[in-house]
Design a protein around this motif. Structure first.
Motif, PDB file in Angstrom:
ATOM      1  N   PHE A 118       0.832  -1.205   0.000  1.00  0.00           N
ATOM      2  CA  PHE A 118       0.000   0.000   0.000  1.00  0.00           C
ATOM      3  C   PHE A 118       0.868   1.258   0.000  1.00  0.00           C
ATOM      4  O   PHE A 118       0.675   2.173  -0.802  1.00  0.00           O
ATOM      5  N   ALA A 122       1.481   4.203  -2.804  1.00  0.00           N
ATOM      6  CA  ALA A 122       1.235   5.619  -2.523  1.00  0.00           C
ATOM      7  C   ALA A 122       2.456   6.454  -2.888  1.00  0.00           C
ATOM      8  O   ALA A 122       2.338   7.542  -3.470  1.00  0.00           O
ATOM      9  N   TRP A 172      -3.374   8.073  -6.732  1.00  0.00           N
ATOM     10  CA  TRP A 172      -2.932   7.586  -5.422  1.00  0.00           C
ATOM     11  C   TRP A 172      -3.692   6.316  -5.053  1.00  0.00           C
ATOM     12  O   TRP A 172      -3.081   5.315  -4.672  1.00  0.00           O
ATOM     13  N   TRP A 173      -5.015   6.337  -5.183  1.00  0.00           N
ATOM     14  CA  TRP A 173      -5.820   5.163  -4.835  1.00  0.00           C
ATOM     15  C   TRP A 173      -5.554   3.997  -5.795  1.00  0.00           C
ATOM     16  O   TRP A 173      -5.523   2.830  -5.390  1.00  0.00           O
ATOM     17  N   TRP A 176      -2.263   2.543  -4.691  1.00  0.00           N
ATOM     18  CA  TRP A 176      -2.425   1.992  -3.336  1.00  0.00           C
ATOM     19  C   TRP A 176      -2.983   0.577  -3.409  1.00  0.00           C
ATOM     20  O   TRP A 176      -2.413  -0.362  -2.841  1.00  0.00           O
TER      21      TRP A 176
END
Length: 294
Positions: A118, A122, A172-173, A176
């Motif tokens: 994760f 990021a 970002w998501w 992630w």
């Protein structure tokens, strides 16, 4: 007489320059092999019709209507991005792994490997967002941009210095979820596979774990990728999760998985290629450096 036992020391992590080189070479290899699938994926994701064109037909339409070269349009930004992107992915994963395991003092687990992924994702997103924006705007069917520099100039002119970071939150998501699924799965799968006592088994393990990890990461992050592509194309500035509900409400839940087939056909085997090349190069570098890296 009791046997004398010696402490077995783990090899030191490779220096950053070597990790960077391994990730960069692996990423460029994967990209050059599978980039046309990325173009097809983006076209499907940008299609807002409720009944979208399938992967094979989209591919045929691009070739027949725009020419085969269109399948490689926009490759310069991701090719420029690939070295830092993959280097940050694997170097970031190693750095976060050292952080969460206290430099190997704490036993790694599936949960820790996933959390590490994760945070690596990021970190990676900050590097890739500008390149992704340029790539998406070049890949669009209706794109009139002459080249990457034209996209950059337009972005600066219309949205200012931070224009290239439109869609940052969605990116970002996307990273992630992909990296968490990828690295977490690799750790879990390698844990149940036969021990790699020779090169052949090591290659099988890496290809298998990387391919399954790529599939799981893609299954998790595709809805975020769909939203990211649209936000970056139009520069809407929407937030990711409200945009997910908006797409699902307007086009149905299936719309969140537009482009999944070409995406998974690229990133599942691509994930295997990435891990295989990184591991092979890392072993070569370790042999060259010698102790304490082996």
């Amino acid at each position: 007489m009791a046997a004398v036992t010696k402490d077995i020391k783990k090899p030191l992590p490779l220096p950053f320059a070597y990790t960077f080189a391994s990730g960069a070479i692996a990423g460029c290899t994967e990209l050059l092999l599978l980039y046309p699938l990325d173009v097809v994926k983006t076209r499907q994701q940008l299609d807002t019709a409720k009944t979208s064109t399938g992967m094979v037909q989209t591919f045929k339409n691009i070739v027949s209507q725009e020419g085969p070269a269109r399948l490689y349009r926009g490759i310069i930004p991701p090719l420029m991005m690939e070295a830092p992107k993959r280097a940050v992915k694997f170097a970031g994963n190693g750095a976060w792994s050292n952080f969460f395991t206290n430099n190997g003092q704490r036993k790694n687990t599936i949960a820790l490997a996933t959390i590490t992924g994760f945070f690596a994702g990021a970190t990676e997103s900050f590097v890739v967002t500008p390149f992704e924006l340029v790539k998406i705007r070049m890949q669009d069917k209706n794109s009139a941009f002459k080249g990457p520099i034209d996209v950059v100039k337009h972005s600066f002119r219309t949205a200012g210095p931070l224009g290239l970071y439109q869609g940052m939150e969605a990116t970002w998501w996307r990273h992630w979820w992909w990296n968490g699924g990828y690295f977490g799965s690799i750790f879990a799968i390698k844990g149940v596979m036969p021990k790699a006592n020779d090169k052949k088994q090591e290659i099988i393990n890496n290809l298998t774990a990387g391919t399954i990890g790529g599939f799981i990461g893609t299954a998790l992050n595709t809805p975020f990728d769909v939203v990211k592509s649209r936000i970056q194309l139009h520069g809407t500035g929407e937030w990711t999760y409200p945009a997910l509900f908006k797409v699902a409400r307007a086009e149905g839940l299936g719309a969140l998985y537009k482009g999944f087939a070409p995406k998974v056909l690229r990133l599942a085997p691509g994930g295997g290629v990435l891990l295989l090349v990184v591991e092979l190069l890392s072993n070569v570098f370790r042999q060259q450096l010698g102790p304490p890296y082996i």
